[in-house]
Scaffold this motif. Structure first.
Motif, PDB file in Angstrom:
ATOM      1  N   GLN A 333      -5.021 111.387  15.139  1.00 23.73           N
ATOM      2  CA  GLN A 333      -6.420 111.191  15.546  1.00 23.73           C
ATOM      3  C   GLN A 333      -7.349 111.154  14.339  1.00 23.73           C
ATOM      4  O   GLN A 333      -8.304 110.372  14.297  1.00 23.73           O
ATOM      5  CB  GLN A 333      -6.840 112.315  16.504  1.00 23.73           C
ATOM      6  N   GLN A 336      -7.027 107.799  12.672  1.00 27.41           N
ATOM      7  CA  GLN A 336      -7.723 106.785  13.470  1.00 27.41           C
ATOM      8  C   GLN A 336      -9.236 106.886  13.295  1.00 27.41           C
ATOM      9  O   GLN A 336      -9.928 105.862  13.179  1.00 27.41           O
ATOM     10  CB  GLN A 336      -7.342 106.932  14.941  1.00 27.41           C
ATOM     11  N   ALA A 337      -9.760 108.106  13.269  1.00 27.26           N
ATOM     12  CA  ALA A 337     -11.208 108.298  13.099  1.00 27.26           C
ATOM     13  C   ALA A 337     -11.672 107.764  11.749  1.00 27.26           C
ATOM     14  O   ALA A 337     -12.743 107.136  11.651  1.00 27.26           O
ATOM     15  CB  ALA A 337     -11.552 109.783  13.243  1.00 27.26           C
ATOM     16  N   ASP A 340     -11.592 103.926  11.859  1.00 24.47           N
ATOM     17  CA  ASP A 340     -12.713 103.427  12.667  1.00 24.47           C
ATOM     18  C   ASP A 340     -14.022 103.502  11.897  1.00 24.47           C
ATOM     19  O   ASP A 340     -14.852 102.588  11.958  1.00 24.47           O
ATOM     20  CB  ASP A 340     -12.832 104.216  13.961  1.00 24.47           C
ATOM     21  N   GLY A 344     -14.310  99.884  11.394  1.00 18.60           N
ATOM     22  CA  GLY A 344     -14.917  99.497  12.664  1.00 18.60           C
ATOM     23  C   GLY A 344     -13.865  98.995  13.623  1.00 18.60           C
ATOM     24  O   GLY A 344     -12.669  98.956  13.310  1.00 18.60           O
ATOM     25  N   ARG A 345     -14.300  98.548  14.797  1.00 18.88           N
ATOM     26  CA  ARG A 345     -13.360  98.111  15.816  1.00 18.88           C
ATOM     27  C   ARG A 345     -13.299  96.592  15.955  1.00 18.88           C
ATOM     28  O   ARG A 345     -12.552  96.073  16.784  1.00 18.88           O
ATOM     29  CB  ARG A 345     -13.746  98.709  17.190  1.00 18.88           C
ATOM     30  N   ASN A 346     -14.071  95.869  15.155  1.00 19.11           N
ATOM     31  CA  ASN A 346     -14.176  94.421  15.336  1.00 19.11           C
ATOM     32  C   ASN A 346     -13.277  93.611  14.411  1.00 19.11           C
ATOM     33  O   ASN A 346     -13.246  92.391  14.500  1.00 19.11           O
ATOM     34  CB  ASN A 346     -15.625  93.967  15.153  1.00 19.11           C
ATOM     35  N   HIS A 466      -4.959 101.528  13.794  1.00 14.97           N
ATOM     36  CA  HIS A 466      -6.173 100.867  14.270  1.00 14.97           C
ATOM     37  C   HIS A 466      -5.999 100.362  15.703  1.00 14.97           C
ATOM     38  O   HIS A 466      -6.940 100.428  16.513  1.00 14.97           O
ATOM     39  CB  HIS A 466      -6.526  99.698  13.350  1.00 14.97           C
ATOM     40  N   GLN A 467      -4.806  99.897  16.023  1.00 15.16           N
ATOM     41  CA  GLN A 467      -4.597  99.228  17.303  1.00 15.16           C
ATOM     42  C   GLN A 467      -3.956 100.089  18.386  1.00 15.16           C
ATOM     43  O   GLN A 467      -4.113  99.812  19.571  1.00 15.16           O
ATOM     44  CB  GLN A 467      -3.729  97.984  17.080  1.00 15.16           C
ATOM     45  N   ARG A 501      -5.356 100.867  21.957  1.00 12.92           N
ATOM     46  CA  ARG A 501      -6.692 101.446  21.799  1.00 12.92           C
ATOM     47  C   ARG A 501      -7.756 100.399  22.146  1.00 12.92           C
ATOM     48  O   ARG A 501      -7.583  99.214  21.898  1.00 12.92           O
ATOM     49  CB  ARG A 501      -6.902 101.921  20.353  1.00 12.92           C
TER      50      ARG A 501
END
Length: 502
Positions: A333, A336-337, A340, A344-346, A466-467, A501
């Motif tokens: 986690q 992942q944080a 992110d 970012g998520r894009n 990320h995914q 995710r």
């Protein structure tokens, strides 16, 4: 009268055998070099084999046994295996010092060289090794390996792999074959000029044969660098020989296809480059000019060496990384944080993000430290009688780097058996790699694919985190962080679920 003759013949044979045995024992005790490093006592002729086998039957692996010997005899000690002196190096300074020594960088005569009938870059010594390594590094760099421009190729393969993972729809799967296929495809694109689909059975069989060979070679690949052990009754040499024959035919088939379509003005991969180098050498030979060691004799061995080294170890490290993330979900986690926050998520992570992914890199390093995929490295051999740290290392002696011990040295690593990525972060939270972390070894014979492997680990691992969130499937048996030891240290078979995710 005939009975008397038979009795006399028997007594004569027995006397000869007894004399021979006495001579061998005398040679064992009095013919050994003086001033060797200290080490455990061994039996005449067979040396320390019984002690090592006894400990393995009790579940003690050689790299752990060697750590206990180092505690008693010091970081540099020797054991005797049949007629060979094996010097074991157990801390960072001894490994670094030995492997920077010009006379301690040969290779022993290897079983794979004999079975492949070709001495490749990983097994060659002297000028031949220098020529093959220089050529291999030059070609890899010319195709972008280790450079930022190569990121796109790795990223494309990582995306193809994640598509395969997604196809399981969060159901349990064993990631081993998928990871092997993906990582192999990266090096395949450079060596063979192509990639293989994940459902291509012939390529899956090839990867399976390589994995099986790594197990058949025994702990630390001992059978590879002490080929005489093949005659022991419990060694499955027939299976190893048939596997290598299949691998050899696979590589020869690829080389023959390249040879048939060869165009000196259009060199697309390493095989083309090698064919071109051979033709240049042939022209030099006709002109009476000096040639290098790029020849048909070293061709298939070098192709096999680069393919195997460029796939198996990195894929195994990624297996360990996923396993550790499942066992330590809070660390997953946190990775992942961080990704992110930086990425970012894009979009997907890029190598340009690496400098800001401090905890992510620390996790990769900690996985490499705890899951040393080559616990005893690859054996070196002394090119000549050599003085090292006040000891005499005889010509032909083997040198093993106990990288497992280096990675667990309590004088370097606090709580060395604990999974603590924070050990690689400074007070500012910046990732700082310790000099003592040497999963690729050190010195002139360090891993030729180190730069590629480092890039692959960052890209594949950051893409995964990320995914997906990786979890232990419901009702699955407890996951173990103990591995299986062969030429590499690999996890026991396990299954995970990849949760997409948002």
């Amino acid at each position: 009268m005939s009975h008397l003759q038979d009795a006399l013949w028997f007594l004569n044979v027995r006397a000869v055998l007894m004399c021979l045995a006495v001579l061998l024992v005398f040679r064992w005790f009095f013919g050994r070099p003086k001033n060797l490093p200290p080490g455990p006592w061994g039996f005449p002729l067979i040396g320390s084999i019984p002690a090592i086998v006894r400990e393995m039957r009790r579940g003690v692996l050689p790299h752990d046994l060697f750590m206990s010997y180092a505690a008693k005899y010091g970081p540099v000690f020797q054991v005797r295996v049949l007629n060979k002196t094996v010097v074991v190096l157990n801390d960072y300074t001894s490994v670094k010092e030995a492997f920077q020594h010009l006379q301690l960088n040969d290779r022993p005569k290897m079983l794979f060289t004999e079975l492949f009938r070709s001495e490749g870059v990983a097994s060659a010594s002297g000028e031949k090794w220098t020529d093959l390594r220089r050529f291999s590094l030059t070609v890899l760099r010319s195709f972008g390996v280790g450079k930022t421009s190569f990121e796109e190729k790795i990223g494309e393969e990582a995306e193809a792999l994640m598509k395969e993972m997604s196809a399981f729809n969060e159901k349990p799967f064993n990631p081993k074959s998928l990871l092997s296929n993906a990582v192999s495809n990266v090096i395949c694109s450079v060596i063979f000029g192509k990639r293989y689909d994940y459902n291509e059975k012939d390529f899956q069989k090839l990867l399976s044969l390589i994995g099986e060979n790594f197990q058949l070679l025994g702990v630390g690949g001992v059978l590879n660098f002490i080929p005489v052990l093949r005659h022991l009754p419990f060694i499955h040499i027939d299976k190893l020989e048939s596997n290598v024959a299949e691998l050899r035919n696979f590589f020869l088939g690829l080389i023959d296809k390249h040879r048939a379509a060869f165009d000196a003005d259009n060199l697309n991969d390493l095989i083309d480059e090698f064919l071109n180098a051979i033709k240049i050498n042939e022209a030099k030979d006709k002109a009476g000019a000096k040639q290098n060691h790029l020849s048909e004799e070293s061709f298939i061995g070098t192709v096999a060496n680069l393919f195997t080294a460029g796939s198996e170890t990195t894929a195994t490290t990624l297996q360990w990384a996923l396993l550790y993330m499942v066992v330590y979900p809070k660390i997953q986690q946190r990775v992942q944080a961080e990704i992110d926050a930086v990425v970012g998520r894009n979009r997907l992570p890029r190598m340009a993000d690496k400098s800001q992914l401090n905890f992510t890199r620390a996790v990769i390093w900690e996985v490499q430290r705890l899951a040393i995929v080559a616990p005893l490295g690859v054996a070196h051999a002394a090119a000549s009688d050599t003085q090292f740290r006040g000891f005499s290392i005889p010509k032909g002696a083997f040198l093993l780097s106990n990288l497992w011990a280096v990675a667990r040295d309590p004088n370097v690593w606090q709580e060395p058996d604990q999974f603590k990525p924070e050990r690689f972060l400074n007070k500012k939270g910046e990732a700082v790699q310790a000099d003592e972390l040497i999963p690729f070894s050190v010195g002139r014979r360090s891993c030729i694919g180190e730069h590629l492997a480092k890039m692959e680990l960052v890209i594949f691992f950051s893409y995964f985190m990320h995914q997906f969130t990786f979890e232990q499937p419901d009702d699955s048996p407890p996951l173990s962080l103990k591995g299986r030891v062969g030429l590499t240290y690999a996890p026991e078979e396990f299954e995970i679920s990849a949760i997409k995710r948002e």
